[in-house]
Design a protein around this motif. Structure first.
Motif, PDB file in Angstrom:
ATOM      1  N   LYS A 142      -0.429 -22.346  22.469  1.00 40.28           N
ATOM      2  CA  LYS A 142       0.666 -23.039  21.787  1.00 40.28           C
ATOM      3  C   LYS A 142       1.610 -22.067  21.102  1.00 40.28           C
ATOM      4  CE  LYS A 142       1.715 -26.822  18.625  1.00 40.28           C
ATOM      5  NZ  LYS A 142       1.163 -27.951  17.831  1.00 40.28           N
ATOM      6  N   VAL A 143       1.071 -21.067  20.370  1.00 40.35           N
ATOM      7  CA  VAL A 143       1.956 -20.139  19.669  1.00 40.35           C
ATOM      8  C   VAL A 143       2.750 -19.301  20.665  1.00 40.35           C
ATOM      9  CG1 VAL A 143       0.334 -18.187  19.405  1.00 40.35           C
ATOM     10  CG2 VAL A 143       2.113 -18.581  17.688  1.00 40.35           C
ATOM     11  N   LYS A 144       2.131 -18.964  21.797  1.00 40.68           N
ATOM     12  CA  LYS A 144       2.854 -18.216  22.825  1.00 40.68           C
ATOM     13  C   LYS A 144       3.977 -19.051  23.425  1.00 40.68           C
ATOM     14  CE  LYS A 144      -1.232 -15.511  24.125  1.00 40.68           C
ATOM     15  NZ  LYS A 144      -2.136 -15.153  25.236  1.00 40.68           N
ATOM     16  N   ALA A 145       3.700 -20.338  23.638  1.00 37.67           N
ATOM     17  CA  ALA A 145       4.721 -21.223  24.200  1.00 37.67           C
ATOM     18  C   ALA A 145       5.866 -21.433  23.209  1.00 37.67           C
ATOM     19  CB  ALA A 145       4.093 -22.565  24.585  1.00 37.67           C
ATOM     20  N   LEU A 146       5.536 -21.628  21.934  1.00 37.42           N
ATOM     21  CA  LEU A 146       6.572 -21.841  20.917  1.00 37.42           C
ATOM     22  C   LEU A 146       7.516 -20.642  20.823  1.00 37.42           C
ATOM     23  CD1 LEU A 146       4.526 -23.489  18.018  1.00 37.42           C
ATOM     24  CD2 LEU A 146       6.347 -24.567  19.359  1.00 37.42           C
ATOM     25  N   GLU A 147       6.952 -19.442  20.965  1.00 33.03           N
ATOM     26  CA  GLU A 147       7.757 -18.225  20.835  1.00 33.03           C
ATOM     27  C   GLU A 147       8.224 -17.692  22.183  1.00 33.03           C
ATOM     28  OE1 GLU A 147       8.842 -17.241  18.103  1.00 33.03           O
ATOM     29  OE2 GLU A 147       7.527 -18.200  16.629  1.00 33.03           O
ATOM     30  N   GLY A 148       7.961 -18.441  23.259  1.00 32.39           N
ATOM     31  CA  GLY A 148       8.429 -18.027  24.578  1.00 32.39           C
ATOM     32  C   GLY A 148       7.843 -16.718  25.057  1.00 32.39           C
ATOM     33  N   ASP A 149       6.624 -16.390  24.622  1.00 34.88           N
ATOM     34  CA  ASP A 149       5.953 -15.133  24.981  1.00 34.88           C
ATOM     35  C   ASP A 149       6.744 -13.905  24.555  1.00 34.88           C
ATOM     36  OD1 ASP A 149       3.366 -15.661  26.336  1.00 34.88           O
ATOM     37  OD2 ASP A 149       4.614 -16.817  27.710  1.00 34.88           O
ATOM     38  N   ARG A 150       7.618 -14.056  23.565  1.00 32.86           N
ATOM     39  CA  ARG A 150       8.391 -12.923  23.039  1.00 32.86           C
ATOM     40  C   ARG A 150       7.772 -12.475  21.727  1.00 32.86           C
ATOM     41  NH1 ARG A 150      13.966 -15.385  22.160  1.00 32.86           N
ATOM     42  NH2 ARG A 150      14.449 -13.338  21.270  1.00 32.86           N
ATOM     43  N   CYS A 151       7.654 -11.153  21.566  1.00 31.61           N
ATOM     44  CA  CYS A 151       7.071 -10.591  20.355  1.00 31.61           C
ATOM     45  C   CYS A 151       7.950 -10.941  19.153  1.00 31.61           C
ATOM     46  CB  CYS A 151       6.919  -9.076  20.481  1.00 31.61           C
ATOM     47  SG  CYS A 151       6.243  -8.274  19.007  1.00 31.61           S
ATOM     48  N   GLN A 152       7.357 -11.480  18.110  1.00 27.32           N
ATOM     49  CA  GLN A 152       8.117 -11.860  16.926  1.00 27.32           C
ATOM     50  C   GLN A 152       8.556 -10.657  16.099  1.00 27.32           C
ATOM     51  OE1 GLN A 152       5.080 -15.331  16.055  1.00 27.32           O
ATOM     52  NE2 GLN A 152       6.824 -15.541  14.671  1.00 27.32           N
ATOM     53  N   VAL A 153       7.976  -9.498  16.361  1.00 23.32           N
ATOM     54  CA  VAL A 153       8.340  -8.293  15.616  1.00 23.32           C
ATOM     55  C   VAL A 153       9.433  -7.498  16.333  1.00 23.32           C
ATOM     56  CG1 VAL A 153       7.512  -6.037  14.823  1.00 23.32           C
ATOM     57  CG2 VAL A 153       6.149  -8.088  14.395  1.00 23.32           C
TER      58      VAL A 153
END
Length: 218
Positions: free
Chosen positions: A107-118
């Motif tokens: 779910k967290v990967k999908a929410l962030e589109g597999d893009r690193c939040q940093v």
């Protein structure tokens, strides 16, 4: 400080009162106590070395004891240069592992589109997007963080290592900063539907703070 002879003569009792011992069962309170002791009494001490000597090595990483570096966590090995070449030796082990919620990681990967939040990087592996679900407050001992969405970040493998290794943290304003270098701060990217618990970020900052101190040379 009393002399050892005085302590030997009177046999004083050591330890915490029951109410204090109960308070220290809370991982957040325990970390606050360690931080207070470090800032009050241990300004000129190598804290990472002290933690290793006193059974507190888990506080040198955000991931806890299970995520210590290989050269610290592995007590079996060989430095023999004459060891036979070929496949690496193996040994049987038995251990208890934490069972993580795979659905939360997806779910967290999908929410962030597999893009690193940093660093905003999107990696690919085997022709598919690749990212890692990183716990802000580690699940293992001594942190005992919860396995829930507000305790998760979506990171690339490199930033995950830096975050668990206490090299980067998120400040109260939501900016990613380095603990030991002069990197320019930048905002942690957050998807609108991804809740992040500020208390977990504060716990991680506290870990970084007690570990970034270096005693004066000489």
């Amino acid at each position: 400080m009393p002399k050892l002879s005085l302590l030997d003569a009177h046999h004083p009792r050591a330890g915490f009162k029951e109410e204090f011992a109960d308070l220290l069962l809370d991982p957040v309170v325990r970390l606050d106590a360690i931080a207070t002791l470090c800032e009050t009494y241990l300004q000129d001490v190598d804290r990472q070395a002290l933690f290793a000597r006193t059974g507190l090595a888990g506080y040198t990483t955000a991931g806890g004891l299970a995520n210590l570096p290989e050269d610290v966590n592995d007590d079996v090995g060989t430095d023999d240069p004459a060891r036979a070449t070929g496949p690496a030796p193996r040994r049987d082990t038995s251990r208890s592992v934490i069972v993580r919620d795979a659905a939360l990681a997806r779910k967290v990967k999908a929410l962030e589109g597999d893009r690193c939040q940093v660093c905003d990087t999107t990696l690919r592996h085997l022709n598919r997007p690749y990212s890692q679900a990183a716990h802000i407050r580690g699940l293992g001992s001594p942190h005992h963080g919860p396995d829930e969405l507000p305790n998760l970040l979506c990171l690339c493998a490199n930033c995950h290592v830096l975050f668990d290794g206490l090299e980067i943290y998120v400040d109260p304003d939501g900016l990613v900063r380095g603990t030991r270098d002069g990197r320019a701060p930048h905002p942690l990217r957050r998807a609108p539907a991804h809740p992040i618990d500020e208390a977990h970020l504060a716990y991680h900052r506290n870990l970084c703070h007690i570990n970034d101190h270096k005693p004066a040379a000489g």
